[in-house]
Design an enzyme around this catalytic site. Sequence first.
Site, PDB file in Angstrom:
ATOM      1  N   TYR A 143     -53.579  10.856 -98.691  1.00 41.23           N
ATOM      2  CA  TYR A 143     -54.935  10.948 -99.221  1.00 41.23           C
ATOM      3  C   TYR A 143     -54.959  11.643-100.580  1.00 41.23           C
ATOM      4  O   TYR A 143     -55.842  11.385-101.393  1.00 41.23           O
ATOM      5  CB  TYR A 143     -55.835  11.717 -98.260  1.00 41.23           C
ATOM      6  CG  TYR A 143     -56.396  10.894 -97.127  1.00 41.23           C
ATOM      7  CD1 TYR A 143     -55.565  10.314 -96.188  1.00 41.23           C
ATOM      8  CD2 TYR A 143     -57.770  10.713 -97.009  1.00 41.23           C
ATOM      9  CE1 TYR A 143     -56.084   9.575 -95.146  1.00 41.23           C
ATOM     10  CE2 TYR A 143     -58.299   9.970 -95.964  1.00 41.23           C
ATOM     11  CZ  TYR A 143     -57.455   9.397 -95.038  1.00 41.23           C
ATOM     12  OH  TYR A 143     -57.979   8.660 -94.015  1.00 41.23           O
ATOM     13  N   LYS A 194     -43.437  10.332 -87.864  1.00 41.42           N
ATOM     14  CA  LYS A 194     -42.649   9.096 -87.943  1.00 41.42           C
ATOM     15  C   LYS A 194     -41.307   9.501 -88.559  1.00 41.42           C
ATOM     16  O   LYS A 194     -40.877   8.973 -89.595  1.00 41.42           O
ATOM     17  CB  LYS A 194     -43.424   8.072 -88.798  1.00 41.42           C
ATOM     18  CG  LYS A 194     -42.821   6.686 -88.841  1.00 41.42           C
ATOM     19  CD  LYS A 194     -42.906   5.908 -87.543  1.00 41.42           C
ATOM     20  CE  LYS A 194     -42.098   4.628 -87.635  1.00 41.42           C
ATOM     21  NZ  LYS A 194     -41.984   3.915 -86.337  1.00 41.42           N
ATOM     22  N   ASP A 226     -46.185   5.570 -83.603  1.00 41.42           N
ATOM     23  CA  ASP A 226     -46.408   4.268 -82.962  1.00 41.42           C
ATOM     24  C   ASP A 226     -46.417   4.422 -81.439  1.00 41.42           C
ATOM     25  O   ASP A 226     -47.259   3.875 -80.732  1.00 41.42           O
ATOM     26  CB  ASP A 226     -45.372   3.221 -83.421  1.00 41.42           C
ATOM     27  CG  ASP A 226     -43.938   3.720 -83.429  1.00 41.42           C
ATOM     28  OD1 ASP A 226     -43.710   4.931 -83.222  1.00 41.42           O
ATOM     29  OD2 ASP A 226     -43.026   2.895 -83.640  1.00 41.42           O
ATOM     30  N   ASP A 250     -56.248  10.259 -88.998  1.00 40.98           N
ATOM     31  CA  ASP A 250     -57.413   9.403 -89.241  1.00 40.98           C
ATOM     32  C   ASP A 250     -57.388   8.215 -88.284  1.00 40.98           C
ATOM     33  O   ASP A 250     -58.383   7.911 -87.612  1.00 40.98           O
ATOM     34  CB  ASP A 250     -57.389   8.918 -90.699  1.00 40.98           C
ATOM     35  CG  ASP A 250     -58.525   7.966 -90.990  1.00 40.98           C
ATOM     36  OD1 ASP A 250     -59.663   8.280 -90.607  1.00 40.98           O
ATOM     37  OD2 ASP A 250     -58.277   6.896 -91.582  1.00 40.98           O
ATOM     38  N   ASP A 254     -59.801   7.507 -84.493  1.00 38.44           N
ATOM     39  CA  ASP A 254     -60.658   6.342 -84.223  1.00 38.44           C
ATOM     40  C   ASP A 254     -60.225   5.709 -82.899  1.00 38.44           C
ATOM     41  O   ASP A 254     -61.061   5.314 -82.080  1.00 38.44           O
ATOM     42  CB  ASP A 254     -60.549   5.290 -85.342  1.00 38.44           C
ATOM     43  CG  ASP A 254     -61.677   5.409 -86.364  1.00 38.44           C
ATOM     44  OD1 ASP A 254     -62.135   6.546 -86.584  1.00 38.44           O
ATOM     45  OD2 ASP A 254     -62.080   4.377 -86.930  1.00 38.44           O
TER      46      ASP A 254
HETATM   47  C1  IPM Z   1     -62.808  10.193 -91.375  1.00 36.20           C
HETATM   48  C2  IPM Z   1     -63.181   9.074 -92.295  1.00 36.20           C
HETATM   49  C3  IPM Z   1     -62.794   9.449 -93.722  1.00 36.20           C
HETATM   50  C4  IPM Z   1     -61.295   9.644 -93.750  1.00 36.20           C
HETATM   51  C5  IPM Z   1     -63.239   8.453 -94.796  1.00 36.20           C
HETATM   52  C6  IPM Z   1     -64.730   8.196 -94.746  1.00 36.20           C
HETATM   53  C7  IPM Z   1     -62.807   8.884 -96.176  1.00 36.20           C
HETATM   54  O1  IPM Z   1     -62.594   7.894 -91.890  1.00 36.20           O
HETATM   55  O2  IPM Z   1     -63.292  11.328 -91.565  1.00 36.20           O
HETATM   56  O3  IPM Z   1     -62.028   9.958 -90.437  1.00 36.20           O
HETATM   57  O4  IPM Z   1     -60.545   8.677 -93.922  1.00 36.20           O
HETATM   58  O5  IPM Z   1     -60.851  10.791 -93.612  1.00 36.20           O
HETATM   59 MG    MG Z   2     -61.547   8.025 -90.043  1.00 35.92          MG
END
Ligand code: IPM
Ligand code: MG
Length: 360
Positions: A143, A194, A226, A250, A254
């Site tokens: 990032y 990894k 993975d 990240d 999710d």
């Molecule tokens: C998160 C989001 C952010 C990230 C985006 C919106 C930049 O996906 O907080 O997980 O990638 O960190």
């Molecule tokens: Mg995210």
Amino acid sequence: MKEIKIAVLSGDGIGPEIVAQAVKVVDAVAAKFGYKVEYTPAIVGAAAIDAVGDPYPESTHQICMAADAVLFGAIGDPRFDNNPEAKVRPEQGLLAMRKKLGLYANIRPVETFECLIHKSPLKDEIVRGADFICIRELTGGMYFGKKQEPTINADGVEEALDTNYYTRPEVERILHVAYQYARQRRKHLTVVDKANVLASSRLWRKVAQEIAPQYPDVETDFMYVDNAAMRMIQDPKFFDVMVTENTFGDILTDEGSVITGSMGLLPSASTGSSTPVFEPIHGSWPQGKGLNIANPLAQILSVAMLYEYFDLKEEGMLIREAVNASLAENVRTPEIQVEGAPKYGTREVGQWIVDYIANK
Ligand code: IPM
Ligand code: MG
């Protein structure tokens, strides 16, 4: 702490609607326990690009610095998503905020709610009882490493670059945070990397192996990302605390939201060297904007994390109790409502929780 100063960064999309509910919850708890809360709103994301051309303007940073905590909604706008040429993007505001506030530790709990087990696409017996925390490193890695946007190189080929750069101190400090969490929980830390391929991951693993003996009460194990992605949906109960770099965290968080059954339920805290930020892990969901259908629970649970951060455990517990009660009473936004039960909107769910807290 009798007075709490909160910077309110509602952002884009559904951000303002869910933050409005969270603010009401902060107030309800403050009234009950006798705190005075001072709110200072500030612009961020696409809203700030529109207003001043900068997704995290200096004035917003100053407001955050002067606050005890930041309540953050969401950022993102479709106008920028499909435009790779855009010079400024709302997401840059979030990244700038994380970097400037030194928020290197992102705490993302993944929990299940008994009455929502059926909402997960995974089998009941797999998700029931899953309860872990992902500690995501938040200010390093790809990032923030050296980048090059797409350009034509000397050979006439278009190329682009992101660098996954980590230093030992960055890795050490996040590992210590993770061990502290593991100590307060089931004493099991999984370091996700990894290291079979990436040099940066080999640094993580090396540093983790050195630090592990300082925490003999915690069982440390190592897992390739993975494999961790697979294990998370095959056997989420394996995990207690996992720690990982920015990009892997990240993606894995999710994935973690699938275990819970709705993205609208997962809160997070970003902590580090200055004002902590409390925000849902979901995005700005522009399609839901203004429709009073967004689930405010992740934002409201972020308020629980805010109170808990200041060691106000009873306050946090009351919010969690109110959220659980709303779910149990089927006071739910459409995406998690059961068939045939009345539909509640963002505001109605928020108000129900506020009333629960006030009458408790
Ligand atoms: C998160 C989001 C952010 C990230 C985006 C919106 C930049 O996906 O907080 O997980 O990638 O960190
Ligand atoms: Mg995210």
